[in-house]
Design a protein around this motif. Sequence first.
Motif, PDB file in Angstrom:
ATOM      1  N   GLU A 484       0.808  -1.218   0.000  1.00 33.87           N
ATOM      2  CA  GLU A 484       0.000   0.000   0.000  1.00 33.87           C
ATOM      3  C   GLU A 484       0.844   1.272   0.000  1.00 33.87           C
ATOM      4  OE1 GLU A 484      -3.932  -0.179   2.280  1.00 33.87           O
ATOM      5  OE2 GLU A 484      -2.631  -1.522   3.418  1.00 33.87           O
ATOM      6  N   VAL A 485       2.076   1.202   0.516  1.00 32.69           N
ATOM      7  CA  VAL A 485       2.870   2.430   0.665  1.00 32.69           C
ATOM      8  C   VAL A 485       3.911   2.598  -0.436  1.00 32.69           C
ATOM      9  CG1 VAL A 485       2.548   2.450   3.160  1.00 32.69           C
ATOM     10  CG2 VAL A 485       4.573   1.336   2.200  1.00 32.69           C
ATOM     11  N   LEU A 486       4.215   1.539  -1.181  1.00 31.15           N
ATOM     12  CA  LEU A 486       5.264   1.600  -2.190  1.00 31.15           C
ATOM     13  C   LEU A 486       4.690   1.770  -3.585  1.00 31.15           C
ATOM     14  CD1 LEU A 486       7.660  -1.286  -1.054  1.00 31.15           C
ATOM     15  CD2 LEU A 486       7.892   1.165  -0.611  1.00 31.15           C
ATOM     16  N   ALA A 487       5.442   2.475  -4.432  1.00 26.91           N
ATOM     17  CA  ALA A 487       5.108   2.553  -5.848  1.00 26.91           C
ATOM     18  C   ALA A 487       5.876   1.510  -6.643  1.00 26.91           C
ATOM     19  CB  ALA A 487       5.414   3.947  -6.392  1.00 26.91           C
ATOM     20  N   PHE A 488       7.054   1.091  -6.138  1.00 26.88           N
ATOM     21  CA  PHE A 488       7.854   0.082  -6.836  1.00 26.88           C
ATOM     22  C   PHE A 488       8.776  -0.604  -5.843  1.00 26.88           C
ATOM     23  CE2 PHE A 488      10.482   3.869  -6.833  1.00 26.88           C
ATOM     24  CZ  PHE A 488      11.792   3.414  -6.699  1.00 26.88           C
ATOM     25  N   ASP A 489       9.316  -1.731  -6.268  1.00 30.04           N
ATOM     26  CA  ASP A 489      10.323  -2.403  -5.455  1.00 30.04           C
ATOM     27  C   ASP A 489      11.384  -3.006  -6.356  1.00 30.04           C
ATOM     28  OD1 ASP A 489      10.585  -5.638  -5.059  1.00 30.04           O
ATOM     29  OD2 ASP A 489       8.690  -5.103  -6.004  1.00 30.04           O
ATOM     30  N   HIS A 490      12.578  -3.161  -5.800  1.00 33.26           N
ATOM     31  CA  HIS A 490      13.664  -3.845  -6.487  1.00 33.26           C
ATOM     32  C   HIS A 490      13.992  -5.111  -5.708  1.00 33.26           C
ATOM     33  CE1 HIS A 490      15.262   0.201  -8.296  1.00 33.26           C
ATOM     34  NE2 HIS A 490      14.159  -0.232  -8.882  1.00 33.26           N
ATOM     35  N   GLY A 491      13.688  -6.255  -6.298  1.00 24.62           N
ATOM     36  CA  GLY A 491      14.084  -7.501  -5.660  1.00 24.62           C
ATOM     37  C   GLY A 491      13.051  -8.593  -5.638  1.00 24.62           C
TER      38      GLY A 491
END
Length: 704
Positions: A484-491
């Motif tokens: 809910e709080v992130l727009a993207f992630d790496h991994g």
Amino acid sequence: MHTSTHTSSLAGPARRYAPRAVLVLAVATALVSGTVASATGSSASRVRVHGGRVDVPVRGGTASIDAATLRAEARTEDGRVVLLSAPAAQGLGKVTDPVRTADGAGWSYPEKGLRAEVRADHGRLLVTLTGTGGDTSVRWPVTATDPAAAAIQFPRGEGLSVPVDDPFWNSSDGALVGEEQELSSQLSMPMWGYTLRSGRAGVGYIVPTDIGTSLTFASRDGRLQATAQHGFAAGNGTGTYTVAFSLTDGSPVAPAADYRNWLAEHGQLGSLSEKIKQNPQTAKLLGAFHAYAWGGARRSAYLGRLKELGVSRLWLGYDSDDSPMTSEDVTAAEAAGYLVGPYDSFANGQQKTADSSPNTVWPDDVYPRFCVRRADGTPQPGFHKKGCYLSSQAFEQAEPQQHYLAERTRSLVANGADSYFLDVDAAGELFRDFDPGHSMTMAEDRANRLARMRRLADGSYDTSARQHAPLVLGSESAGSWANEVLAFDHGSGTPVDGRLWAMETGHFDGGPQDPKDDGAWGGYTPEQAAATFFKPVRTTDFKPEHQARVAAALKAMYDPRYRVPLYETALHGSLVNVERWELPFGKLPEQKTTRALLAMLYNTPLNFVLSDKDPRNGQNLRELTALQQYFAPLHQAAGTQWLTSFRWLTDDHLVQRTVFGDGTLTVTANFGTTAHDGLPGGCVDATLRGRPGTQRLCPSDVVS
């Protein structure tokens, strides 16, 4: 790149496989809209207690659980019996007789100090065990033990579906048997499932109380099974353990679709479209590849070259070192339509030395006063055993007055950067802090991390500003709890095999304190194009005695026969998911074609590293440009849509198809070497609704 437009080759298969796509979408729609019976009303009234067993109506049949052993099975509406769990793998002691409750039924295990409650919930069997005494543990459910079980699905990174009788995964080569995976950190979502040989039925498992829960794999008579274990500890905030069981239609991504519905039902499912409304800069993620920049690649001239080459969208990250992007560089990036953001971490604290990272140095006495303290009072050693991990509770207590986090963030985005990459926070490595000045449970640690990430995302971190400036926020290997709080992630796009760390560190046969025994991966020189990121590495580059382990690890991570988009099924349309940042596209040449096909099939960006000092800079830019130009219109159309269908189109699982939304985008990838219905091996076809023809990409025409 070979790009062509045609329609006839996909017309037949599209019709042939449409029914399952419609079924998956219909089930998802029914669950989200709440049309499936919940725990109240008629479902609760139909719970039946008899002879030490409890029967609970579920979607697709009736579940029955034996109170004495926790063995559970379901009888489906078409008459088959599906094993939900074998008996608990350790003794539960004496059991009280189950009795009806307002919502279902309950009983106790007095010797074990546990209370059990079962009920129906949105068509699922919901079982909750609550600790009533001291610390204890339970090994349950025991899954995929049904004789008809065919494959186990689990969210290692993006996701895997492993045949239970597969020789590779049952052997030491698969490095799965005996492995214990923490649901809150080592798996990207607290769910798994298995499917039956018929391909028309399966079981999904969701553990919303994931902290303190792990999943362990075992091989029995050449067949895999997976057993969950939960530790009940009041001090860790893990005194309650809930498992939700669902009958599925046998799709390998059905457990993830059910988990997406669970998140929606509980108000925990984020929406990328809503994030774009709240911060329009987030829209720049749609169609963008991701890259970290070194050296001159951070400068405006290099960015101008990218734009001239035809790179329309890009997320560009950089270390917050002594040569960050300047305001001029950021302005040039924004003019090109790119997002830029610094790398940061709130996790580590160290004494300032000549070689300490700027991210680990804090003002005042944050280090060592904010160190997480273990039960024996010693500090929790930090990354690479340097310094310590810092307590999120200590920061939360200090932030209203001291503003350590806000000041760090303000300093890093003073150049105008509109994005931010916060390492570690969403990865799920949680701590219990025994320091009496800032004590916390692991659950409180997670809540603190969510709170500070939310402040970055909505701009409220900066209380001194007249107007909040929200940041397009990303983090490392994001667990689903952070969606809910992130727009993207790496991994979370990478199904990491444990042997990857040996490959990266060069410590195959010794510990981290020993000298490297294999330097194939490369180190941190030269400074502006470090070999660890920029040097391509092949299996044969490693020493002969290590090559078998490397080959097995890469098979476990990238063999498309085992890959399934569980993370995308649950969270595509919520955030943008990318592979690990130390595995840029050019790092593993032997996997380039597979990784490109997977990216297009899953509608997820590729990641790169860029440097004007890279001897392969020209090749790197050509590959990035060609692949991004194919990807951009697909992701701009479907990046905010749910993944609604995934299918294997051939028995060898080498031809696969995804559908996004209600047909917004359909992608077919052929990972094999022979053509299938006109699609050559090693190529991908994409069809956008409203756009004539089919777009084809054959990565071998692009990469080298």
